[in-house]
Design a protein around this motif. Structure first.
Motif, PDB file in Angstrom:
ATOM      1  N   ASP A  98      41.705  24.655  39.240  1.00 27.75           N
ATOM      2  CA  ASP A  98      41.295  24.884  40.621  1.00 27.75           C
ATOM      3  C   ASP A  98      41.816  23.798  41.556  1.00 27.75           C
ATOM      4  N   SER A  99      42.249  24.237  42.722  1.00 25.57           N
ATOM      5  CA  SER A  99      42.743  23.317  43.749  1.00 25.57           C
ATOM      6  C   SER A  99      41.658  23.068  44.785  1.00 25.57           C
ATOM      7  N   LYS A 100      41.684  21.890  45.371  1.00 25.99           N
ATOM      8  CA  LYS A 100      40.694  21.544  46.387  1.00 25.99           C
ATOM      9  C   LYS A 100      40.821  22.482  47.587  1.00 25.99           C
ATOM     10  N   GLY A 101      39.688  22.933  48.089  1.00 25.99           N
ATOM     11  CA  GLY A 101      39.688  23.796  49.258  1.00 25.99           C
ATOM     12  C   GLY A 101      39.879  25.263  48.942  1.00 25.99           C
ATOM     13  N   GLU A 102      40.119  25.594  47.663  1.00 31.03           N
ATOM     14  CA  GLU A 102      40.306  26.986  47.262  1.00 31.03           C
ATOM     15  C   GLU A 102      39.144  27.416  46.375  1.00 31.03           C
ATOM     16  N   SER A 103      38.853  28.712  46.418  1.00 27.78           N
ATOM     17  CA  SER A 103      37.809  29.231  45.532  1.00 27.78           C
ATOM     18  C   SER A 103      38.324  29.232  44.100  1.00 27.78           C
ATOM     19  N   SER A 104      37.416  29.169  43.149  1.00 23.72           N
ATOM     20  CA  SER A 104      37.793  29.106  41.743  1.00 23.72           C
ATOM     21  C   SER A 104      38.480  30.389  41.292  1.00 23.72           C
ATOM     22  N   LEU A 105      39.465  30.244  40.424  1.00 23.37           N
ATOM     23  CA  LEU A 105      40.135  31.413  39.849  1.00 23.37           C
ATOM     24  C   LEU A 105      39.192  32.205  38.956  1.00 23.37           C
ATOM     25  N   ILE A 106      38.284  31.488  38.304  1.00 23.08           N
ATOM     26  CA  ILE A 106      37.351  32.122  37.375  1.00 23.08           C
ATOM     27  C   ILE A 106      35.994  32.231  38.065  1.00 23.08           C
ATOM     28  N   HIS A 107      35.504  33.440  38.198  1.00 21.15           N
ATOM     29  CA  HIS A 107      34.262  33.692  38.911  1.00 21.15           C
ATOM     30  C   HIS A 107      33.107  33.897  37.937  1.00 21.15           C
ATOM     31  N   THR A 108      31.979  33.294  38.256  1.00 26.37           N
ATOM     32  CA  THR A 108      30.771  33.476  37.457  1.00 26.37           C
ATOM     33  C   THR A 108      30.002  34.695  37.979  1.00 26.37           C
ATOM     34  N   VAL A 109      29.652  35.594  37.065  1.00 32.55           N
ATOM     35  CA  VAL A 109      28.808  36.734  37.411  1.00 32.55           C
ATOM     36  C   VAL A 109      27.414  36.396  36.884  1.00 32.55           C
ATOM     37  N   ARG A 110      26.544  36.037  37.779  1.00 35.45           N
ATOM     38  CA  ARG A 110      25.240  35.501  37.398  1.00 35.45           C
ATOM     39  C   ARG A 110      24.486  36.426  36.434  1.00 35.45           C
ATOM     40  N   GLY A 111      24.057  35.838  35.322  1.00 35.17           N
ATOM     41  CA  GLY A 111      23.283  36.575  34.344  1.00 35.17           C
ATOM     42  C   GLY A 111      24.098  37.464  33.424  1.00 35.17           C
ATOM     43  N   VAL A 112      25.435  37.508  33.655  1.00 34.69           N
ATOM     44  CA  VAL A 112      26.276  38.393  32.827  1.00 34.69           C
ATOM     45  C   VAL A 112      27.377  37.613  32.100  1.00 34.69           C
ATOM     46  N   GLY A 113      28.285  37.001  32.882  1.00 30.59           N
ATOM     47  CA  GLY A 113      29.397  36.301  32.254  1.00 30.59           C
ATOM     48  C   GLY A 113      30.393  35.818  33.279  1.00 30.59           C
ATOM     49  N   PHE A 114      31.681  36.102  33.037  1.00 32.03           N
ATOM     50  CA  PHE A 114      32.746  35.580  33.889  1.00 32.03           C
ATOM     51  C   PHE A 114      33.819  36.636  34.110  1.00 32.03           C
ATOM     52  N   THR A 115      34.584  36.451  35.173  1.00 26.60           N
ATOM     53  CA  THR A 115      35.718  37.341  35.442  1.00 26.60           C
ATOM     54  C   THR A 115      36.811  36.577  36.161  1.00 26.60           C
ATOM     55  N   LYS A 171      41.681  40.726  33.331  1.00 25.38           N
ATOM     56  CA  LYS A 171      41.374  40.379  34.723  1.00 25.38           C
ATOM     57  C   LYS A 171      40.679  41.557  35.402  1.00 25.38           C
ATOM     58  N   ASN A 172      39.821  41.212  36.341  1.00 25.14           N
ATOM     59  CA  ASN A 172      39.025  42.179  37.103  1.00 25.14           C
ATOM     60  C   ASN A 172      37.919  42.844  36.285  1.00 25.14           C
ATOM     61  N   GLN A 173      37.791  42.447  35.018  1.00 29.81           N
ATOM     62  CA  GLN A 173      36.703  42.954  34.200  1.00 29.81           C
ATOM     63  C   GLN A 173      35.688  41.832  33.970  1.00 29.81           C
ATOM     64  N   ILE A 174      34.426  42.193  33.979  1.00 29.48           N
ATOM     65  CA  ILE A 174      33.389  41.203  33.709  1.00 29.48           C
ATOM     66  C   ILE A 174      33.249  41.056  32.195  1.00 29.48           C
ATOM     67  N   LEU A 175      33.430  39.836  31.724  1.00 31.72           N
ATOM     68  CA  LEU A 175      33.355  39.550  30.292  1.00 31.72           C
ATOM     69  C   LEU A 175      32.100  38.731  30.006  1.00 31.72           C
ATOM     70  N   THR A 176      31.312  39.185  29.048  1.00 27.90           N
ATOM     71  CA  THR A 176      30.098  38.461  28.693  1.00 27.90           C
ATOM     72  C   THR A 176      30.449  37.224  27.873  1.00 27.90           C
TER      73      THR A 176
END
Length: 235
Positions: free
Chosen positions: A210-227, A173-178
């Motif tokens: 993910d729950s309605k009205g909440e931001s996603s737990l998994i974030h997309t880092v554009r052009g890199v991967g996910f965190t 968590k908190n690390q950007i993973l490709t």
């Protein structure tokens, strides 16, 4: 309560259907595989609480399926079912990692009792190993040993691959993973399928978590991967 899921690997359709009906009557969810290849593929894709594995399967024998599965999965209880009742077959099956063995013809009540016993033993062992194997990010909790995932204290049913991907994201968590890192960690270096499989499975996880009205737990880092973002005191 989520039903326990059992894979029935049996090439005789009539027997497979009878087993499925009896197990479903007892409250289990079932899936049938008619060949060794189908059984092995199902066990790689699905997350089963127990496998009834016939030894004399076409394409790949039950013993070979057992050997291959145990190279990756040491914990799923597997009961061998066969028409052969020789000492050699019993020893061979147990040596390859089977939890139990029952020969045809068998009484259905005995088989059901063995199924219950194997699942109870597996759960007890998982609970014993489980201390220190909890991962938490926000209101999301994953138990590495029982493979149970809770979101806001409600159980979320995930496939084996979805669970493995989720845990890897939680571990880092908190690390950007490709995508390459996730592909190697969850699918293996030798994976040769579609390269967008990571994005597909991230989509599966978001839909389930993910729950309605909440931001996603998994974030997309554009052009890199996910965190996956969490706080420092989570473990």
């Amino acid at each position: 309560m989520i039903k326990k899921k059992i894979l029935i690997a049996e090439d005789e359709a009539r027997i497979a259907r009878i087993l499925a009906l009896e197990l479903e009557h007892e409250g289990y969810e079932t899936e049938i595989a008619g060949t060794g290849k189908e059984a092995f593929a199902a066990m790689q894709k699905g997350d089963f609480d127990l496998v009834l594995l016939d030894v004399m399967l076409p394409e790949i024998s039950g013993f070979e399926v057992l050997r291959r599965v145990r190279m990756e999965d040491e914990t799923t209880p597997i009961i061998l079912v066969t028409a052969r009742d020789s000492v050699y077959d019993k020893v061979n099956g147990l040596d390859h990692g089977a939890n139990d063995y029952i020969a045809k013809p068998f009484e259905m009540e005995e088989l059901l009792a063995r199924v219950r016993s194997a699942i109870r033993t597996s759960e007890a062992q998982a609970n014993k190993r489980g201390s220190g194997n909890i991962r938490i990010v926000g209101d999301l909790k994953a138990d590495l040993m029982t493979r149970v995932v809770l979101k806001d204290n409600k159980e979320v049913e995930l496939t084996k691959r979805e669970f493995d991907l989720l845990v890897f994201l939680m571990e880092y968590k908190n690390q950007i993973l490709t995508r390459e890192q996730l592909l190697d960690a969850v699918w293996g270096f030798a994976y040769s399928g579609e390269t967008n499989v990571v994005d597909v499975y991230i989509g599966y996880l978001r839909k389930k978590l993910d729950s309605k009205g909440e931001s996603s737990l998994i974030h997309t880092v554009r052009g890199v991967g996910f965190t996956m973002k969490g706080t420092k005191d989570e473990h």
